[in-house]
Write a protein that holds these residues in place. Structure first.
Motif, PDB file in Angstrom:
ATOM      1  N   GLY A 289       0.816  -1.212   0.000  1.00 50.63           N
ATOM      2  CA  GLY A 289       0.000   0.000   0.000  1.00 50.63           C
ATOM      3  C   GLY A 289       0.848   1.259   0.000  1.00 50.63           C
ATOM      4  N   ALA A 290       1.925   1.245   0.794  1.00 48.09           N
ATOM      5  CA  ALA A 290       2.805   2.412   0.852  1.00 48.09           C
ATOM      6  C   ALA A 290       3.504   2.636  -0.476  1.00 48.09           C
ATOM      7  CB  ALA A 290       3.826   2.234   1.972  1.00 48.09           C
ATOM      8  N   ALA A 291       3.973   1.557  -1.111  1.00 50.73           N
ATOM      9  CA  ALA A 291       4.648   1.688  -2.404  1.00 50.73           C
ATOM     10  C   ALA A 291       3.690   2.245  -3.455  1.00 50.73           C
ATOM     11  CB  ALA A 291       5.197   0.331  -2.855  1.00 50.73           C
ATOM     12  N   ALA A 292       2.451   1.762  -3.436  1.00 53.06           N
ATOM     13  CA  ALA A 292       1.462   2.259  -4.394  1.00 53.06           C
ATOM     14  C   ALA A 292       1.158   3.737  -4.135  1.00 53.06           C
ATOM     15  CB  ALA A 292       0.182   1.432  -4.303  1.00 53.06           C
ATOM     16  N   GLY A 293       1.054   4.123  -2.863  1.00 51.15           N
ATOM     17  CA  GLY A 293       0.805   5.526  -2.534  1.00 51.15           C
ATOM     18  C   GLY A 293       1.964   6.415  -2.961  1.00 51.15           C
ATOM     19  N   LEU A 294       3.183   5.920  -2.790  1.00 49.89           N
ATOM     20  CA  LEU A 294       4.360   6.684  -3.184  1.00 49.89           C
ATOM     21  C   LEU A 294       4.414   6.871  -4.698  1.00 49.89           C
ATOM     22  CD1 LEU A 294       7.089   7.990  -2.560  1.00 49.89           C
ATOM     23  CD2 LEU A 294       8.106   5.699  -2.528  1.00 49.89           C
TER      24      LEU A 294
ATOM     25  N   VAL B 162       7.749  -1.575 -17.797  1.00 55.28           N
ATOM     26  CA  VAL B 162       6.611  -0.657 -17.722  1.00 55.28           C
ATOM     27  C   VAL B 162       7.125   0.740 -17.412  1.00 55.28           C
ATOM     28  CG1 VAL B 162       4.548  -0.044 -16.410  1.00 55.28           C
ATOM     29  CG2 VAL B 162       4.982  -2.430 -17.000  1.00 55.28           C
ATOM     30  N   ASN B 163       6.608   1.723 -18.124  1.00 51.91           N
ATOM     31  CA  ASN B 163       6.881   3.118 -17.784  1.00 51.91           C
ATOM     32  C   ASN B 163       5.977   3.474 -16.602  1.00 51.91           C
ATOM     33  OD1 ASN B 163       7.125   5.881 -17.531  1.00 51.91           O
ATOM     34  ND2 ASN B 163       6.823   6.319 -19.713  1.00 51.91           N
ATOM     35  N   ILE B 164       6.546   3.500 -15.414  1.00 50.76           N
ATOM     36  CA  ILE B 164       5.738   3.727 -14.213  1.00 50.76           C
ATOM     37  C   ILE B 164       4.956   5.023 -14.319  1.00 50.76           C
ATOM     38  CG2 ILE B 164       5.841   4.090 -11.722  1.00 50.76           C
ATOM     39  CD1 ILE B 164       8.226   2.295 -11.573  1.00 50.76           C
ATOM     40  N   GLN B 165       5.562   6.025 -14.920  1.00 52.64           N
ATOM     41  CA  GLN B 165       4.937   7.342 -15.018  1.00 52.64           C
ATOM     42  C   GLN B 165       3.651   7.310 -15.841  1.00 52.64           C
ATOM     43  OE1 GLN B 165       7.442  10.409 -16.792  1.00 52.64           O
ATOM     44  NE2 GLN B 165       7.180  11.658 -14.960  1.00 52.64           N
ATOM     45  N   SER B 166       3.513   6.294 -16.699  1.00 54.25           N
ATOM     46  CA  SER B 166       2.331   6.220 -17.565  1.00 54.25           C
ATOM     47  C   SER B 166       1.199   5.397 -16.962  1.00 54.25           C
ATOM     48  CB  SER B 166       2.722   5.614 -18.923  1.00 54.25           C
ATOM     49  OG  SER B 166       3.067   4.236 -18.773  1.00 54.25           O
ATOM     50  N   LEU B 167       1.413   4.821 -15.772  1.00 55.29           N
ATOM     51  CA  LEU B 167       0.391   3.974 -15.161  1.00 55.29           C
ATOM     52  C   LEU B 167      -0.833   4.788 -14.746  1.00 55.29           C
ATOM     53  CD1 LEU B 167       2.576   1.700 -12.841  1.00 55.29           C
ATOM     54  CD2 LEU B 167       1.259   0.937 -14.828  1.00 55.29           C
ATOM     55  N   ALA B 168      -2.024   4.278 -15.067  1.00 56.03           N
ATOM     56  CA  ALA B 168      -3.252   4.889 -14.556  1.00 56.03           C
ATOM     57  C   ALA B 168      -3.333   4.643 -13.051  1.00 56.03           C
ATOM     58  CB  ALA B 168      -4.468   4.286 -15.256  1.00 56.03           C
ATOM     59  N   PRO B 169      -3.946   5.561 -12.296  1.00 55.48           N
ATOM     60  CA  PRO B 169      -4.011   5.396 -10.837  1.00 55.48           C
ATOM     61  C   PRO B 169      -4.549   4.049 -10.402  1.00 55.48           C
ATOM     62  CG  PRO B 169      -4.736   7.599 -11.442  1.00 55.48           C
ATOM     63  CD  PRO B 169      -4.546   6.841 -12.727  1.00 55.48           C
ATOM     64  N   GLU B 170      -5.546   3.539 -11.117  1.00 51.36           N
ATOM     65  CA  GLU B 170      -6.162   2.270 -10.712  1.00 51.36           C
ATOM     66  C   GLU B 170      -5.279   1.064 -11.037  1.00 51.36           C
ATOM     67  OE1 GLU B 170      -7.889   3.473 -14.766  1.00 51.36           O
ATOM     68  OE2 GLU B 170      -7.392   4.447 -12.841  1.00 51.36           O
ATOM     69  N   ALA B 171      -4.213   1.283 -11.819  1.00 48.47           N
ATOM     70  CA  ALA B 171      -3.333   0.176 -12.194  1.00 48.47           C
ATOM     71  C   ALA B 171      -2.085   0.086 -11.314  1.00 48.47           C
ATOM     72  CB  ALA B 171      -2.901   0.330 -13.659  1.00 48.47           C
ATOM     73  N   VAL B 172      -1.880   1.085 -10.461  1.00 44.73           N
ATOM     74  CA  VAL B 172      -0.629   1.149  -9.700  1.00 44.73           C
ATOM     75  C   VAL B 172      -0.504  -0.006  -8.719  1.00 44.73           C
ATOM     76  CG1 VAL B 172       0.683   2.488  -8.016  1.00 44.73           C
ATOM     77  CG2 VAL B 172      -0.347   3.634  -9.980  1.00 44.73           C
ATOM     78  N   MET B 173      -1.570  -0.310  -7.968  1.00 47.82           N
ATOM     79  CA  MET B 173      -1.481  -1.368  -6.961  1.00 47.82           C
ATOM     80  C   MET B 173      -1.190  -2.722  -7.606  1.00 47.82           C
ATOM     81  SD  MET B 173      -1.376  -2.573  -3.964  1.00 47.82           S
ATOM     82  CE  MET B 173      -1.921  -1.289  -2.856  1.00 47.82           C
ATOM     83  N   GLY B 174      -1.828  -3.019  -8.711  1.00 46.67           N
ATOM     84  CA  GLY B 174      -1.557  -4.282  -9.403  1.00 46.67           C
ATOM     85  C   GLY B 174      -0.122  -4.355  -9.869  1.00 46.67           C
ATOM     86  N   PHE B 175       0.393  -3.253 -10.378  1.00 46.21           N
ATOM     87  CA  PHE B 175       1.786  -3.209 -10.813  1.00 46.21           C
ATOM     88  C   PHE B 175       2.721  -3.465  -9.634  1.00 46.21           C
ATOM     89  CE2 PHE B 175       5.558  -0.444 -10.906  1.00 46.21           C
ATOM     90  CZ  PHE B 175       6.266  -1.033 -11.933  1.00 46.21           C
ATOM     91  N   VAL B 176       2.477  -2.802  -8.518  1.00 38.02           N
ATOM     92  CA  VAL B 176       3.327  -2.962  -7.331  1.00 38.02           C
ATOM     93  C   VAL B 176       3.321  -4.416  -6.861  1.00 38.02           C
ATOM     94  CG1 VAL B 176       3.510  -2.404  -4.868  1.00 38.02           C
ATOM     95  CG2 VAL B 176       3.172  -0.576  -6.546  1.00 38.02           C
TER      96      VAL B 176
ATOM     97  N   ASP C  22       2.622  -7.113  -8.573  1.00 40.88           N
ATOM     98  CA  ASP C  22       3.307  -7.960  -9.552  1.00 40.88           C
ATOM     99  C   ASP C  22       4.826  -7.858  -9.419  1.00 40.88           C
ATOM    100  OD1 ASP C  22       0.886  -8.811 -10.552  1.00 40.88           O
ATOM    101  OD2 ASP C  22       0.925  -7.485 -12.309  1.00 40.88           O
ATOM    102  N   VAL C  23       5.323  -6.643  -9.182  1.00 42.51           N
ATOM    103  CA  VAL C  23       6.767  -6.467  -9.041  1.00 42.51           C
ATOM    104  C   VAL C  23       7.269  -7.168  -7.786  1.00 42.51           C
ATOM    105  CG1 VAL C  23       8.613  -4.788  -8.621  1.00 42.51           C
ATOM    106  CG2 VAL C  23       6.911  -4.354 -10.399  1.00 42.51           C
ATOM    107  N   TYR C  24       6.550  -7.037  -6.677  1.00 40.96           N
ATOM    108  CA  TYR C  24       6.951  -7.739  -5.462  1.00 40.96           C
ATOM    109  C   TYR C  24       7.001  -9.248  -5.702  1.00 40.96           C
ATOM    110  CZ  TYR C  24       6.963  -3.974  -1.958  1.00 40.96           C
ATOM    111  OH  TYR C  24       7.280  -2.866  -1.201  1.00 40.96           O
ATOM    112  N   GLN C  25       5.969  -9.787  -6.348  1.00 37.74           N
ATOM    113  CA  GLN C  25       5.950 -11.228  -6.598  1.00 37.74           C
ATOM    114  C   GLN C  25       7.107 -11.633  -7.507  1.00 37.74           C
ATOM    115  OE1 GLN C  25       2.181 -12.993  -7.641  1.00 37.74           O
ATOM    116  NE2 GLN C  25       3.128 -14.784  -8.587  1.00 37.74           N
ATOM    117  N   SER C  26       7.328 -10.876  -8.578  1.00 37.26           N
ATOM    118  CA  SER C  26       8.431 -11.184  -9.482  1.00 37.26           C
ATOM    119  C   SER C  26       9.770 -11.089  -8.759  1.00 37.26           C
ATOM    120  CB  SER C  26       8.409 -10.218 -10.671  1.00 37.26           C
ATOM    121  OG  SER C  26       9.498 -10.447 -11.541  1.00 37.26           O
ATOM    122  N   ALA C  27       9.910 -10.096  -7.878  1.00 34.61           N
ATOM    123  CA  ALA C  27      11.162  -9.943  -7.129  1.00 34.61           C
ATOM    124  C   ALA C  27      11.415 -11.155  -6.249  1.00 34.61           C
ATOM    125  CB  ALA C  27      11.113  -8.671  -6.292  1.00 34.61           C
TER     126      ALA C  27
END
Length: 295
Positions: free
Chosen positions: A118-123, A260-274, A276-281
């Motif tokens: 949640g914090a990463a998505a908010g940031l 992914v260009n993080i800057q281009s993410l729609a607000p509603e897509a940020v949490m899913g991206f975060v 996915d990155v944690y899982q991939s990491a």
């Protein structure tokens, strides 16, 4: 390791994923912190507790994990710390076993990050808003306009209560400590102007935060021996640096793989991206760990 403290680590019998972490972006508590706020006194050699029935209208309590699921990872992490950072095989075993056995796989490990997701998505959301609409407008949306024009470290410090509210659980403490560690890293990473953040710099900020959050999660779960060992500050710093570099490699590879260009993410897509990155990491860290263990 800002979160290393007297907490004794999660008990093996606690659920792999507590029910309050099921919601995306939850700032829920840690699985090893019961309602009274005290750490779980259970030991790895204890029997798994019985699961009480869920009260009507509430989600079922997840089943407890295997009572010994932290044992091998903790043992290898202790050997790594005791070696002063030279025993890379033990580091590899500790990390790979943490993901595969202690956490139940990369998917579960990512979900265990709870408040840190949640914090990463908010940031990321704030930084994207600032890059699109300007820092003053992004701060105004949070009633923090007085921070406009201040140095980037002051802006981030002022954002702390919004990004990661201070709470009483281990999970929330991990999220906040990782944010504080990220602030300390900004200047070294060459990020000094919040008004002119590039997509690469936003990715770097997220990479720093995710690295600190995963490091803190691992240290709180299996790295509790670092509280007292090694005693030499230079050796302790070397152990910490080895672990952090290992984790950052995994996070960096995960971000590069996402492409992914993080800057281009729609607000509603940020949490899913975060998430996915944690899982991939965690997947990459398990593979990296197995590779180190096999050398």
């Amino acid at each position: 390791m800002g979160t290393s403290n007297a907490y004794g680590g999660a008990g093996g019998g606690t659920p792999l994923i507590p029910s309050w972490l099921d919601g995306e972006g939850s700032n829920g508590g840690d699985s090893s912190t019961p309602a009274d706020g005290q750490p779980d006194p259970g030991k790895d050699d204890g029997a798994a507790p019985a699961v009480p029935p869920a009260p009507q209208g509430r989600p079922a309590i997840p089943p407890p994990g295997a009572h010994d699921r932290f044992t091998s990872a903790r043992g290898n992490f202790t050997r790594f710390a005791g070696s002063g950072g030279s025993d890379r095989r033990s580091l590899g075993r500790a990390v790979s076993q943490y993901v595969s056995k202690s956490s139940g796989g990369s998917h579960q490990a990512a979900r265990r990050m709870g408040a840190s997701r949640g914090a990463a998505a908010g940031l990321v959301g704030f930084l994207n808003n600032a890059s699109t609409n300007g820092v003053r407008e992004a701060l105004r949306s949070l009633n923090l306009e007085s921070l406009a024009g201040r140095p980037i470290e002051e802006v981030f410090a002022g954002l702390a209560d919004y990004i990661c509210p201070d709470g009483g659980s281990i999970d929330e403490g991990i999220a906040r400590d990782a944010f504080v560690e990220t602030i300390a890293d900004l200047a070294e990473a060459g990020i000094t102007d919040i008004d002119g953040l590039t997509p690469d710099q936003i990715q770097t900020v997220f990479e720093l935060y995710a690295t600190h959050a995963i490091e803190a999660r691992i240290c709180n779960d299996i790295g509790t021996k670092l509280i007292t060992m090694p005693s030499d500050p230079r050796t302790a710093a070397r152990v910490e640096g080895q672990l952090r570099d290992f984790i950052q490699r995994g996070v960096s590879d995960a971000l590069n793989s996402a492409n992914v260009n993080i800057q281009s993410l729609a607000p509603e897509a940020v949490m899913g991206f975060v998430t996915d990155v944690y899982q991939s990491a965690f997947e990459i860290l398990q593979t990296m760990g197995e590779g180190e263990a096999a050398k």
